[in-house]
Motif scaffolding. Structure first.
Motif, PDB file in Angstrom:
ATOM      1  N   ALA A 157       0.829  -1.213   0.000  1.00 46.99           N
ATOM      2  CA  ALA A 157       0.000   0.000   0.000  1.00 46.99           C
ATOM      3  C   ALA A 157       0.859   1.258   0.000  1.00 46.99           C
ATOM      4  O   ALA A 157       0.500   2.271  -0.609  1.00 46.99           O
ATOM      5  CB  ALA A 157      -0.930  -0.013   1.211  1.00 46.99           C
ATOM      6  N   HIS A 158       2.010   1.186   0.661  1.00 48.26           N
ATOM      7  CA  HIS A 158       2.905   2.343   0.704  1.00 48.26           C
ATOM      8  C   HIS A 158       3.535   2.625  -0.654  1.00 48.26           C
ATOM      9  O   HIS A 158       3.826   3.792  -0.977  1.00 48.26           O
ATOM     10  CB  HIS A 158       4.001   2.104   1.742  1.00 48.26           C
ATOM     11  CG  HIS A 158       4.985   3.220   1.868  1.00 48.26           C
ATOM     12  ND1 HIS A 158       4.702   4.399   2.516  1.00 48.26           N
ATOM     13  CD2 HIS A 158       6.257   3.349   1.398  1.00 48.26           C
ATOM     14  CE1 HIS A 158       5.740   5.200   2.453  1.00 48.26           C
ATOM     15  NE2 HIS A 158       6.698   4.589   1.778  1.00 48.26           N
ATOM     16  N   THR A 159       3.746   1.584  -1.460  1.00 48.92           N
ATOM     17  CA  THR A 159       4.391   1.791  -2.762  1.00 48.92           C
ATOM     18  C   THR A 159       3.413   2.240  -3.843  1.00 48.92           C
ATOM     19  O   THR A 159       3.843   2.756  -4.876  1.00 48.92           O
ATOM     20  CB  THR A 159       5.076   0.497  -3.241  1.00 48.92           C
ATOM     21  OG1 THR A 159       4.095  -0.537  -3.400  1.00 48.92           O
ATOM     22  CG2 THR A 159       6.138   0.049  -2.255  1.00 48.92           C
ATOM     23  N   LEU A 184       3.926   4.493  -7.487  1.00 48.52           N
ATOM     24  CA  LEU A 184       3.635   3.957  -8.819  1.00 48.52           C
ATOM     25  C   LEU A 184       2.690   4.871  -9.587  1.00 48.52           C
ATOM     26  O   LEU A 184       2.850   5.081 -10.796  1.00 48.52           O
ATOM     27  CB  LEU A 184       3.010   2.560  -8.696  1.00 48.52           C
ATOM     28  CG  LEU A 184       3.902   1.454  -8.136  1.00 48.52           C
ATOM     29  CD1 LEU A 184       3.103   0.172  -7.975  1.00 48.52           C
ATOM     30  CD2 LEU A 184       5.097   1.208  -9.053  1.00 48.52           C
ATOM     31  N   LEU A 185       1.713   5.423  -8.884  1.00 45.58           N
ATOM     32  CA  LEU A 185       0.713   6.257  -9.557  1.00 45.58           C
ATOM     33  C   LEU A 185       1.251   7.631  -9.941  1.00 45.58           C
ATOM     34  O   LEU A 185       0.732   8.260 -10.866  1.00 45.58           O
ATOM     35  CB  LEU A 185      -0.522   6.411  -8.654  1.00 45.58           C
ATOM     36  CG  LEU A 185      -1.279   5.112  -8.318  1.00 45.58           C
ATOM     37  CD1 LEU A 185      -2.440   5.399  -7.381  1.00 45.58           C
ATOM     38  CD2 LEU A 185      -1.772   4.437  -9.594  1.00 45.58           C
ATOM     39  N   VAL A 212       8.294  -1.176  -9.618  1.00 41.96           N
ATOM     40  CA  VAL A 212       7.179  -2.084  -9.930  1.00 41.96           C
ATOM     41  C   VAL A 212       7.443  -3.468  -9.349  1.00 41.96           C
ATOM     42  O   VAL A 212       6.556  -4.086  -8.747  1.00 41.96           O
ATOM     43  CB  VAL A 212       6.967  -2.169 -11.456  1.00 41.96           C
ATOM     44  CG1 VAL A 212       5.881  -3.191 -11.787  1.00 41.96           C
ATOM     45  CG2 VAL A 212       6.600  -0.800 -12.020  1.00 41.96           C
ATOM     46  N   ALA A 213       8.674  -3.958  -9.518  1.00 40.90           N
ATOM     47  CA  ALA A 213       9.011  -5.288  -9.020  1.00 40.90           C
ATOM     48  C   ALA A 213       8.953  -5.345  -7.500  1.00 40.90           C
ATOM     49  O   ALA A 213       8.477  -6.336  -6.918  1.00 40.90           O
ATOM     50  CB  ALA A 213      10.403  -5.681  -9.506  1.00 40.90           C
ATOM     51  N   LEU A 214       9.418  -4.295  -6.835  1.00 38.69           N
ATOM     52  CA  LEU A 214       9.376  -4.277  -5.369  1.00 38.69           C
ATOM     53  C   LEU A 214       7.934  -4.254  -4.878  1.00 38.69           C
ATOM     54  O   LEU A 214       7.579  -4.923  -3.903  1.00 38.69           O
ATOM     55  CB  LEU A 214      10.142  -3.062  -4.844  1.00 38.69           C
ATOM     56  CG  LEU A 214      10.425  -3.029  -3.344  1.00 38.69           C
ATOM     57  CD1 LEU A 214      11.216  -4.253  -2.909  1.00 38.69           C
ATOM     58  CD2 LEU A 214      11.174  -1.751  -2.972  1.00 38.69           C
ATOM     59  N   SER A 215       7.089  -3.488  -5.570  1.00 36.33           N
ATOM     60  CA  SER A 215       5.671  -3.465  -5.215  1.00 36.33           C
ATOM     61  C   SER A 215       5.045  -4.841  -5.399  1.00 36.33           C
ATOM     62  O   SER A 215       4.265  -5.303  -4.553  1.00 36.33           O
ATOM     63  CB  SER A 215       4.948  -2.427  -6.082  1.00 36.33           C
ATOM     64  OG  SER A 215       3.578  -2.368  -5.757  1.00 36.33           O
TER      65      SER A 215
END
Length: 393
Positions: free
Chosen positions: A20-22, A26-27, A37-40
């Motif tokens: 949720a924090h990432t 991203l947005l 993206v990969a970490l999310s």
């Protein structure tokens, strides 16, 4: 067991919270960085893999999927996905962009292929009714060779991924120039090592027989959960660790601001002109000012000005700054203030030339920490003198 439930709930909540924090990051970008993206994806898959396997959640997920056995399959696919996501993150952090993109594609293709094979194997085993109530904790009673192949493929893929995770995390930890990032990568190294041990113990259980394997099974789950928790910690700590350091710094400045007040107040009473702003009440002093760092800086400067103003009431003997102790400076200030209060003649006390030996002497906000440290020692000694006189009185 309660320990496992606590660990699994912790990992589920931590993974989903980190995801949720990432999302805002991203947005905010039209084309987010591949590593972001990969970490999310890693956080999402990690949180989901623990969440749907929980005793309180798994039955409902099984009903929604139409088959309780599919819960384990989804968990396995999520674990493969998060392992692949780790490789993508580390590739982009460690290698030049072109090479990182090639390595990331290779890992995604490899883990994608393994996932497809597992799905096909699972469907085949279900069609032949070789699997019923599929759970890793009871595979020794299944007796099906097909599921042995399934598990070996799963553990093999996870082991390869964790070896690469440990290798690249260790390499990146040595390259990183930020403290919390180094600490995070060190935690990932330890966590990845435990997850690798999880896979090796899984192989041992597949090959083993007898009641001794039950103890191995408990150990496998324990090291797996601990390893996953450490990996989540390692991937998230560079973000919240900096905030923790900032909070600790703020608390330290607030405590210093409060501890300097008795010395500052005594000097202000003797020379009100040193204050840029009128003093706040004792109750008001408990409320942290909005510009705390600047206020602490001003307090140090005003203490310096108050010390210099005392020279009109005290003469300083030749005492080298390097030999002067905080207690001596506090006693000198106390004597000079008493001399000023009674209006007597100058007395031979050492009023320090602040900023030469104990601070940076530059008068800038960035280099004030050394001066604060020294003045805190002086202020504590000064407060002890004042408290002793008050008790004696």
């Amino acid at each position: 067991m309660v320990v496992f439930q606590v660990l699994e709930w912790t990992c589920a909540c931590a993974g989903l919270s980190a995801f949720a924090h990432t999302v805002p990051a991203l947005l905010r970008r039209r084309r987010p960085r591949p590593a972001t993206v990969a970490l999310s994806a890693y956080f999402l898959c990690s949180g989901v893999s623990f969440l749907i396997a929980l005793d309180a959640v798994a039955p409902a997920v099984g009903r929604a999927l139409g088959d309780p056995d599919r819960v384990s399959l989804v968990v396995h696919l999520a674990v493969l996905a998060l392992t692949a996501a780790q490789q993508v993150v580390l590739a982009h952090w460690t290698y030049p962009p072109a090479r990182a993109a090639r390595r990331a594609r290779g890992w995604l293709v490899a883990f994608g292929a393994v996932s497809i094979v597992l799905v096909v194997l699972f469907a085949h085993l279900k069609a032949r009714q070789e699997v019923s109530g599929i759970e890793e904790t009871n595979w020794r009673q299944l007796g099906g060779g097909g599921y042995t192949v399934y598990l070996c493929l799963l553990f093999g893929a996870l082991a390869v991924g964790q070896v690469e995770t440990v290798r690249l995390s260790w390499r990146y930890a040595r390259m990183a120039n930020r403290t919390w990032l180094r600490r995070g990568m060190a935690a990932v190294v330890v966590g990845g090592s435990l997850c690798l041990l999880y896979s090796l113990l899984g192989f041992a259980e597949v090959a083993g027989h007898g009641e001794a394997m039950a103890k191995v099974d408990l150990l496998r789950w324990l090291v797996g959960d601990l390893g996953a928790a450490l990996e989540i910690f390692g991937w998230t700590v560079p973000t919240w660790g900096r905030r923790l350091s900032a909070l600790a710094g703020w608390v330290g400045r607030y405590r210093a601001y409060r501890r300097l007040r008795p010395l500052w107040a005594a000097l202000y009473e003797a020379s009100p002109a040193i204050a840029l702003d009128p003093p706040r009440s004792r109750l008001g002093e408990l409320v942290p000012p909005r510009d705390l760092r600047y206020r602490l800086y001003r307090r140090v400067i005003e203490i310096r000005d108050g010390q210099l103003a005392l020279r009109r009431c005290a003469t300083a003997p030749d005492v080298a700054d390097g030999e002067r102790r905080a207690e001596d400076e506090a006693a000198a200030l106390w004597t000079a203030l008493r001399a000023r209060q009674v209006g007597g003649a100058p007395v031979a006390v050492g009023v320090p030339d602040v900023g030469d030996a104990h601070g940076d002497g530059g008068g800038d906000l960035a280099g004030i920490d050394g001066e604060v440290t020294w003045l805190l020692r002086v202020a504590d000694s000064f407060a002890s003198l004042a408290n002793g006189v008050n008790r004696g009185g």
